[in-house]
Scaffold this motif. Structure first.
Motif, PDB file in Angstrom:
ATOM      1  N   GLU A   1       1.066  -1.245  -0.162  1.00 38.46           N
ATOM      2  CA  GLU A   1      -0.130  -0.293  -0.560  1.00 38.46           C
ATOM      3  C   GLU A   1       0.870   1.389   0.014  1.00 38.46           C
ATOM      4  OE1 GLU A   1      -3.504   0.253   0.165  1.00 38.46           O
ATOM      5  OE2 GLU A   1      -3.857  -1.941  -0.218  1.00 38.46           O
ATOM      6  N   TRP A   2       1.642   1.003   0.915  1.00 38.57           N
ATOM      7  CA  TRP A   2       3.025   2.590   0.680  1.00 38.57           C
ATOM      8  C   TRP A   2       3.998   2.367   0.817  1.00 38.57           C
ATOM      9  CZ3 TRP A   2      -0.793   1.199   5.710  1.00 38.57           C
ATOM     10  CH2 TRP A   2      -1.207   2.018   6.166  1.00 38.57           C
ATOM     11  N   GLY A   3       4.655   1.189   0.570  1.00 36.35           N
ATOM     12  CA  GLY A   3       6.418   1.235   0.180  1.00 36.35           C
ATOM     13  C   GLY A   3       6.341   1.822  -0.552  1.00 36.35           C
ATOM     14  N   GLU A   4       6.009   3.248  -1.584  1.00 33.49           N
ATOM     15  CA  GLU A   4       6.415   3.711  -1.819  1.00 33.49           C
ATOM     16  C   GLU A   4       7.157   5.185  -0.887  1.00 33.49           C
ATOM     17  OE1 GLU A   4       5.982   4.764  -5.460  1.00 33.49           O
ATOM     18  OE2 GLU A   4       5.790   3.319  -6.239  1.00 33.49           O
ATOM     19  N   VAL A   5       6.779   5.233  -0.162  1.00 33.39           N
ATOM     20  CA  VAL A   5       6.721   6.208   0.688  1.00 33.39           C
ATOM     21  C   VAL A   5       7.330   6.192   2.461  1.00 33.39           C
ATOM     22  CG1 VAL A   5       4.911   8.273   2.513  1.00 33.39           C
ATOM     23  CG2 VAL A   5       4.893   7.465  -0.263  1.00 33.39           C
ATOM     24  N   VAL A   6       6.607   4.589   3.286  1.00 38.95           N
ATOM     25  CA  VAL A   6       7.482   4.612   4.187  1.00 38.95           C
ATOM     26  C   VAL A   6       7.044   2.923   3.829  1.00 38.95           C
ATOM     27  CG1 VAL A   6       5.159   4.750   5.650  1.00 38.95           C
ATOM     28  CG2 VAL A   6       7.270   4.946   6.688  1.00 38.95           C
ATOM     29  N   ARG A   7       7.225   2.066   5.606  1.00 39.75           N
ATOM     30  CA  ARG A   7       7.162   0.609   5.420  1.00 39.75           C
ATOM     31  C   ARG A   7       6.671   0.278   6.273  1.00 39.75           C
ATOM     32  NH1 ARG A   7       9.349  -3.343   0.791  1.00 39.75           N
ATOM     33  NH2 ARG A   7       9.416  -1.936  -0.995  1.00 39.75           N
ATOM     34  N   PRO A   8       5.705   0.700   7.701  1.00 36.23           N
ATOM     35  CA  PRO A   8       5.927   0.007   8.852  1.00 36.23           C
ATOM     36  C   PRO A   8       5.725  -1.746   9.385  1.00 36.23           C
ATOM     37  CG  PRO A   8       4.002   1.317   8.097  1.00 36.23           C
ATOM     38  CD  PRO A   8       4.800   1.234   6.913  1.00 36.23           C
ATOM     39  N   ASP A   9       5.805  -1.948  10.349  1.00 34.05           N
ATOM     40  CA  ASP A   9       5.644  -3.280  10.619  1.00 34.05           C
ATOM     41  C   ASP A   9       4.509  -3.588   9.874  1.00 34.05           C
ATOM     42  OD1 ASP A   9       8.929  -3.612  10.893  1.00 34.05           O
ATOM     43  OD2 ASP A   9       8.541  -2.551  12.768  1.00 34.05           O
ATOM     44  N   GLY A  10       3.382  -2.902  10.779  1.00 37.18           N
ATOM     45  CA  GLY A  10       2.474  -3.114  10.834  1.00 37.18           C
ATOM     46  C   GLY A  10       1.404  -2.088  11.222  1.00 37.18           C
ATOM     47  N   TYR A  11      -0.412  -2.541  10.415  1.00 34.51           N
ATOM     48  CA  TYR A  11      -1.192  -0.835  10.755  1.00 34.51           C
ATOM     49  C   TYR A  11      -2.323  -1.640  10.987  1.00 34.51           C
ATOM     50  CZ  TYR A  11      -5.351   1.735   9.284  1.00 34.51           C
ATOM     51  OH  TYR A  11      -6.526   2.187   8.932  1.00 34.51           O
ATOM     52  N   GLY A  12      -3.321  -1.413  12.478  1.00 35.67           N
ATOM     53  CA  GLY A  12      -4.129  -1.714  13.027  1.00 35.67           C
ATOM     54  C   GLY A  12      -5.212  -0.829  13.233  1.00 35.67           C
ATOM     55  N   ILE A  13      -6.787  -1.185  13.786  1.00 34.85           N
ATOM     56  CA  ILE A  13      -7.277  -0.312  14.655  1.00 34.85           C
ATOM     57  C   ILE A  13      -8.006  -1.204  15.801  1.00 34.85           C
ATOM     58  CG2 ILE A  13      -9.256   0.819  14.217  1.00 34.85           C
ATOM     59  CD1 ILE A  13      -9.557   0.910  11.420  1.00 34.85           C
TER      60      ILE A  13
END
Length: 266
Positions: free
Chosen positions: A140-152
C-alpha cells in the motif's frame, strides 16, 4: 476438509496473511488454554493443514512455530478463488523461515497483534478491527514508508488507527528518526496523521530513542516490552507514553483522545 472448524479456517487465513505464529500466539487467537491449543495444532499438523518448525536456540527449547501446510494453503487458495501458485506459500516455507534472520522480528510483530486479539476475546467492547501485515503495508505505502504493521483497535466505541514499529535494537537511532519523515509524507498524502507506535526491547532503548522521535507532523508514542510479561499484560493496557509527555502512561485508546499534533503545527 470436512473436519475443519471455522476457527481452523480463521487460523489458516491468518497464517496466509502473517506467515508464522507460535503456539502461544495461536492460543491468543482463539483458544482457552495452551494444552487445548497444542492438541488441535497436532491434529492439523497430522492432516497436513499446518506445518511446523523449531528455530535453533541456546538454552531453553524453542516453541513450535506454525505455518500453512499444503492442505491449508489449498484451502486458502480455494477461498480466494485462485491457484495455489498465486499464494506466497511454498513447500519449503518452514525451512526458509527457520533460517531467516528476520524471524524474531516477524514473530515479535505478530505477537503484538495476537495479544490484542486475546484482549478482544476477553474484554467486552474491545475489538481489533484491522490487522495489516508488513507485506500488505509495503504494497500500500512502500514507496513512502514501510511500517511493520497497521491496525485499528476499538474499545467502547473509541477507535484508534495506528502504525507499528517493532524495534529490536538493531537500527541506529538516526535511522529511527528518519522514518518519521516517511510517516509525515504518508500523513500528507492521506490528509491526516495516524499515531505511530514504537515498541522497544527494554526501557533503556526506549529512553534513548525517545530523544530523537519528536516530529511536528507525526504523533508518536512508545513502550518498552517487558522481558517477562505479567499475566494479562497486553498492548492495550496503560503502557504508552507520547513523546510529547513525561507521563503517566496511557491506555491505547486514551491516545485517541489526545490532539494528534501540537497546536503549533496545526
Amino acid at each position: 476438509m470436512g473436519r475443519l472448524t471455522e476457527r481452523d479456517r480463521v487460523l489458516c487465513r491468518l497464517l496466509d496473511d502473517h506467515r508464522v505464529l507460535t503456539t502461544a500466539q495461536v492460543a491468543d487467537v482463539g483458544f482457552t488454554g495452551e494444552r487445548r491449543t497444542r492438541m488441535r495444532l497436532g491434529e492439523l499438523y497430522a492432516l497436513d493443514v499446518l506445518d511446523r518448525f523449531r528455530p535453533q536456540a541456546w538454552g531453553n527449547p524453542s516453541p513450535y512455530h506454525w505455518v500453512l501446510g499444503p492442505l491449508g494453503a489449498a484451502l486458502v487458495a480455494a477461498e480466494h478463488g485462485t491457484d495455489l501458485a498465486d499464494l506466497s506459500w511454498r513447500r519449503n516455507l518452514a525451512h526458509d523461515l527457520a533460517a531467516s534472520q528476520r524471524l524474531a522480528h516477524l514473530v515479535g510483530c505478530n505477537g503484538f497483534f495476537t495479544a490484542l486479539l486475546r484482549s478482544a476475546r476477553t474484554r467486552p467492547g474491545c475489538a481489533l478491527t484491522e490487522w495489516w501485515s508488513e507485506r500488505r503495508c509495503a504494497r500500500e505505502w512502500g514507496e513512502v514508508v514501510r511500517p511493520d504493521g497497521y491496525g485499528i483497535w476499538t474499545e467502547n466505541r473509541t477507535s484508534l488507527p495506528f502504525l507499528l514499529e517493532h524495534d529490536n535494537g538493531t537500527e541506529r537511532l538516526d535511522r529511527l528518526a528518519q522514518k518519521l519523515d516517511g510517516y509525515a509524507r504518508l500523513a500528507a498524502e492521506a490528509g491526516h496523521p495516524n499515531w505511530v507506535l514504537f515498541t522497544f526491547a527494554g526501557p533503556r532503548r526506549e529512553a534513548e530513542a525517545r530523544r530523537v522521535l519528536a516530529h511536528q507532523d507525526v504523533p508518536v508514542a512508545t513502550t518498552a516490552r517487558p522481558s517477562r510479561p505479567a499475566p494479562g499484560t497486553a498492548p492495550d493496557a496503560a503502557v504508552w507514553l507520547p513523546v510529547t509527555s513525561a507521563g503517566p502512561r496511557l491506555r491505547l485508546t486514551q491516545l485517541a483522545t489526545l490532539p494528534l499534533l501540537p497546536a503549533s503545527s496545526r
